[in-house]
Design an enzyme around this catalytic site. Structure first.
Site, mmCIF file in Angstrom:
data_model
loop_
_atom_site.group_PDB
_atom_site.id
_atom_site.type_symbol
_atom_site.label_atom_id
_atom_site.label_comp_id
_atom_site.label_asym_id
_atom_site.label_seq_id
_atom_site.Cartn_x
_atom_site.Cartn_y
_atom_site.Cartn_z
ATOM 1 N N GLU A 130 9.177 -15.102 -10.394
ATOM 2 C CA GLU A 130 8.490 -13.905 -9.914
ATOM 3 C C GLU A 130 7.867 -13.068 -11.031
ATOM 4 O OE1 GLU A 130 11.527 -11.506 -8.038
ATOM 5 O OE2 GLU A 130 10.051 -10.191 -7.163
ATOM 6 N N LYS B 87 6.415 -4.162 -3.898
ATOM 7 C CA LYS B 87 7.756 -3.695 -3.522
ATOM 8 C C LYS B 87 7.720 -3.406 -2.025
ATOM 9 C CE LYS B 87 11.813 -2.316 -5.117
ATOM 10 N NZ LYS B 87 12.635 -3.376 -5.752
ATOM 11 N N HIS C 213 20.400 -35.729 -4.868
ATOM 12 C CA HIS C 213 19.663 -36.084 -3.644
ATOM 13 C C HIS C 213 18.161 -35.924 -3.832
ATOM 14 C CE1 HIS C 213 23.388 -36.581 -1.489
ATOM 15 N NE2 HIS C 213 23.788 -35.409 -1.954
ATOM 16 N N GLU D 1 18.768 -16.992 -6.697
ATOM 17 C CA GLU D 1 18.332 -15.680 -7.172
ATOM 18 C C GLU D 1 17.807 -15.778 -8.626
ATOM 19 O OE1 GLU D 1 17.542 -12.821 -6.398
ATOM 20 O OE2 GLU D 1 18.058 -11.413 -7.976
ATOM 21 N N CYS E 69 0.827 -1.215 0.000
ATOM 22 C CA CYS E 69 0.000 0.000 0.000
ATOM 23 C C CYS E 69 0.861 1.264 0.000
ATOM 24 C CB CYS E 69 -0.869 0.036 1.244
ATOM 25 S SG CYS E 69 -1.870 -1.417 1.453
ATOM 26 N N LYS F 58 13.949 -14.839 -9.579
ATOM 27 C CA LYS F 58 13.636 -13.762 -10.519
ATOM 28 C C LYS F 58 12.769 -14.283 -11.651
ATOM 29 C CE LYS F 58 14.740 -11.062 -8.846
ATOM 30 N NZ LYS F 58 15.369 -10.278 -7.808
ATOM 31 N N ARG G 29 5.106 0.024 -6.348
ATOM 32 C CA ARG G 29 5.073 -0.817 -5.155
ATOM 33 C C ARG G 29 4.088 -1.963 -5.279
ATOM 34 N NH1 ARG G 29 7.237 2.021 -0.670
ATOM 35 N NH2 ARG G 29 6.036 0.668 0.692
ATOM 36 N N TRP H 179 -3.166 -2.619 -1.424
ATOM 37 C CA TRP H 179 -2.786 -4.006 -1.749
ATOM 38 C C TRP H 179 -3.535 -4.845 -0.728
ATOM 39 C CZ3 TRP H 179 0.224 -7.978 0.594
ATOM 40 C CH2 TRP H 179 0.696 -8.947 -0.281
ATOM 41 N N ASN I 138 -1.817 2.302 5.944
ATOM 42 C CA ASN I 138 -0.960 1.165 5.576
ATOM 43 C C ASN I 138 -0.732 0.358 6.846
ATOM 44 O OD1 ASN I 138 -0.696 2.299 3.085
ATOM 45 N ND2 ASN I 138 1.491 2.728 3.229
ATOM 46 N N GLY I 139 -0.730 -0.962 6.733
ATOM 47 C CA GLY I 139 -0.502 -1.806 7.908
ATOM 48 C C GLY I 139 -1.714 -2.678 8.168
HETATM 49 C C1 F6R Z 1 12.686 -10.252 -5.301
HETATM 50 C C2 F6R Z 1 12.534 -9.204 -4.319
HETATM 51 C C3 F6R Z 1 12.220 -9.585 -2.911
HETATM 52 C C4 F6R Z 1 12.968 -8.666 -1.924
HETATM 53 C C5 F6R Z 1 12.505 -8.970 -0.483
HETATM 54 C C6 F6R Z 1 13.269 -8.141 0.542
HETATM 55 O O1 F6R Z 1 12.995 -9.740 -6.556
HETATM 56 O O2 F6R Z 1 12.610 -8.039 -4.634
HETATM 57 O O3 F6R Z 1 12.498 -10.924 -2.663
HETATM 58 O O4 F6R Z 1 14.335 -8.867 -2.058
HETATM 59 O O5 F6R Z 1 11.141 -8.691 -0.369
HETATM 60 O O6 F6R Z 1 13.107 -6.781 0.316
HETATM 61 P P1 F6R Z 1 14.085 -5.712 0.959
HETATM 62 O O7 F6R Z 1 15.418 -5.879 0.333
HETATM 63 O O8 F6R Z 1 13.460 -4.380 0.647
HETATM 64 O O9 F6R Z 1 14.121 -6.000 2.429
#
Ligand code: F6R
Length: 606
Positions: free
Chosen positions: A486, A601, A502, A479, A2, A483, A27, A78, A104-105
């Site tokens: 996601e 985000k 395994h 990673e 949010c 990616k 976000r 959100w 927010n929250g």
């Molecule tokens: C993946 C991604 C998330 C963040 C995670 C932590 O692409 O962006 O996995 O890495 O939510 O976020 P921060 O770094 O803001 O604590």
């Protein structure tokens, strides 16, 4: 997650608020809304709409409401409590539409508060937890908005960043926070409120970050917070927060990865002395000298950077280290020695799970260090000391350049701690020298972008992918997989190459390609054996290999080359093709790359 925007001051057009709200689009959200006080009608007008901010803007324009008004509050939601509907979108309001709130929250005791308020005669129209705040303010209001907000917050359990306006006390915007970021953007004869600096940088770079349990009362010409607060300068520019001609923020941010490394190391390397200067650690440098164990806490992508950091810190700094993810750390009961320091790695500095772990560590009296991108974020403020990664604003939901900033910072931290201990001058000099060359090497990797786009075209119809790596590149495999899944919504798994036999090997066939990170390093022979195991079962393999290794072509189907560097530094090069691969796959599949479904985000709720 949010987003909140609020405004009071000389400008009186709600479209200013819409423009600021758009800067929070990155976000992730599913609905949006706005409310503004119109002094002519002495009413608060509001519009709320499911979908994009464009929908909200259209609905506002079609509403024929007078767009002139001030103060105003806007929100991107959100969903957590209640479905994605116009009614559940914020701002929420009380029975008489006197008080409007964006939040927010999560209000944890909302159900019992709602039941109590309903018994007292309050009428609820949404399923959203936030609505209880509006009715509580209505209940407590006796002519002074901040007093009613203060009483309301005493009843609430949970987390909040809120902004409140009222036609009963219209010359005020009241805001408050608990575990959900909120800042005041200080302009000339105007004050913005936002949950994220991105919303205000077009207007001001002078901000005040609210702390937990603080309430601010903002009038058109002044503001009052319960205690004196320092002004903080936002270092990002507006240009950095725009796409600059790229089709997506994510591609722009991958292209900025060399710059992210350069910014992280700028002014911090001492080539002759083989040392690293980290001003943010000066105040705790003597304490760090005595530390004999490190716990690195992070979530998602940041946790993979932490994992690579763990390997570096153990191998080169000679300190035992372990990684934990925030959401687990807070619920297990770790036994922590006093000579431990905890390192928190987070792009946003607002990730709820990481912050919860940080607070747990502080309770235990453990030294806390932050590796953070966002200046003035909660993590940056609550850790004892820290290092900013200086990656600039990261707008795409999927983290890319910030990951490079985190890896570069962890490499510097390794030298910093290592040189306090047994690391030899020659080794310090070697790492520093490789770090200096790294931005150019990263630029070199980006030259493969069109080759990687071609690869994505070749592999875009596959539905499952493995990513494998060993030692420093095992976290990079995780990673790469994260990616891809996601943003392209394909099934992808990352695994340390040695783990294949395994269990995972059972899945390998001609429909299950593997991306194998196999630079020419100390575990090259091991990963080649893993590749052979996959090829023997018919699995296609794309290799990320060191330039000059022609032999690898004989075993795998496709190769992307990266330049040679120190083994510990290789992840900062090997991850770049994986970011590009995920990007091109998602773009080719026609997905909304910057706003993947269901994700946001900075995850500011648990
Ligand atoms: C993946 C991604 C998330 C963040 C995670 C932590 O692409 O962006 O996995 O890495 O939510 O976020 P921060 O770094 O803001 O604590």
């Amino acid at each position: 997650m949010c987003g909140i925007v609020g405004y009071i001051g000389k400008n009186k057009d709600i479209r200013i608020g819409l423009e600021a709200l758009r800067r929070l689009e990155y976000r992730g959200y599913d609905s949006a809304g706005a409310a503004w006080y119109n002094s002519e009608k002495k009413e608060i007008f509001f519009v709320k709409k499911v979908g994009r901010i464009d929908n909200l803007e259209k609905a506002i324009l079609e509403s024929k409401l007078d767009l002139i008004g001030n103060p105003f509050i806007l929100h991107t939601r959100w969903a957590t409590h209640g479905g994605v509907t116009d009614i559940n979108a914020h701002p929420h309001f009380d029975c008489r539409k006197d008080f409007f709130v964006v939040h927010n929250g999560i209000i944890e005791n909302w159900a019992e508060l709602k039941e109590k308020l309903m018994k007292e005669g309050h009428k609820f129209i949404s399923e959203c937890d936030t609505e209880v705040i509006t009715h509580l303010i209505e209940k407590y209001f006796q002519g002074n908005l901040e007093e009613a907000v203060r009483k309301t917050l005493k009843e609430i359990q949970g987390t909040y960043g809120i902004a409140v306006i009222s036609k009963k006390d219209p010359q005020k915007l009241v805001v408050a926070r608990l575990s959900s970021p909120l800042l005041l953007g200080m302009g000339r004869e105007e004050t913005f409120v936002a949950s994220d600096p991105a919303a205000v940088i077009a207007h001001t770079r002078q901000v005040i970050n609210l702390d937990d349990n603080e309430i601010a009362v903002i009038n058109p010409n002044n503001f009052l917070i319960l205690k004196e607060k320092p002004l903080v300068q936002i270092e990002w520019t507006l240009e950095e927060a725009e796409k600059k001609g790229y089709p997506h923020f994510m591609l722009k941010e991958i292209m900025e990865e060399p710059e992210a490394i350069k910014n992280a190391i700028r002014g911090r390397l001492m080539a002759e002395e083989g040392l690293v200067k980290l001003g943010g650690l000066d105040s705790v440098s003597e304490k760090l000298r005595k530390i004999n164990h490190l716990i690195l806490v992070a979530c998602g992508t940041a946790s993979f950077a932490a994992r690579a950091g763990e390997y570096m810190l153990e191998e080169y700094a000679g300190i035992s280290a372990e990684v934990d993810i925030g959401s687990e750390f807070r619920y297990r009961k770790p036994v922590i020695d006093k000579d431990t320091a905890a390192i928190f790695v987070s792009q946003s500095g607002e990730t709820a799970d990481t912050l919860a772990a940080l607070r747990e560590m502080r309770e235990k009296g453990i030294l806390t260090i932050g590796i953070t991108n966002v200046v003035g974020s909660t993590q940056a403020r609550e850790t004892d000391a820290g290092v900013y990664t200086r990656s600039g604003p990261e707008i795409a939901v999927a983290s890319t350049k910030a990951f490079l900033g985190q890896l570069a910072t962890l490499t510097m931290l390794t030298v910093y701690l290592g040189r306090q201990r047994e690391m030899a001058l020659v080794m310090g000099k070697r790492i520093v020298s490789e770090l200096t060359k790294l931005p150019e090497l990263a630029k070199d990797v980006l030259k493969s972008a069109s080759a990687i786009e071609k690869l994505a075209k070749k592999y875009k119809d596959y539905k499952n992918f493995w990513f494998i790596g060993r030692k420093y590149n095992a976290p990079i495999a995780l990673e790469g997989a994260l990616k891809l899944k996601e943003i392209s919504y394909l099934h992808a798994e990352g695994v340390a190459g040695g783990e294949l036999k395994h269990g995972p090997l059972a899945l390998i066939d001609e429909n299950f390609p593997t991306i194998a990170i196999c630079p020419s390093d100390s575990v090259y022979g091991k990963i080649v054996s893993n590749i052979e195991e996959i090829k023997a079962r018919g699995g296609p393999v794309i290799a990320i290999a060191t330039r000059g290794n022609e032999d690898i072509r004989k075993i795998v189907d496709d190769v992307i080359y990266i330049p040679k560097t120190l083994e510990m530094i290789t992840p900062m090069l090997s991850v770049i093709p994986l970011h590009l691969f995920a990007y091109y796959m998602a773009a080719l599949l026609g997905h909304d790359v910057d706003h993947p479904k269901n994700l946001a985000k900075s995850v500011t709720v648990e």
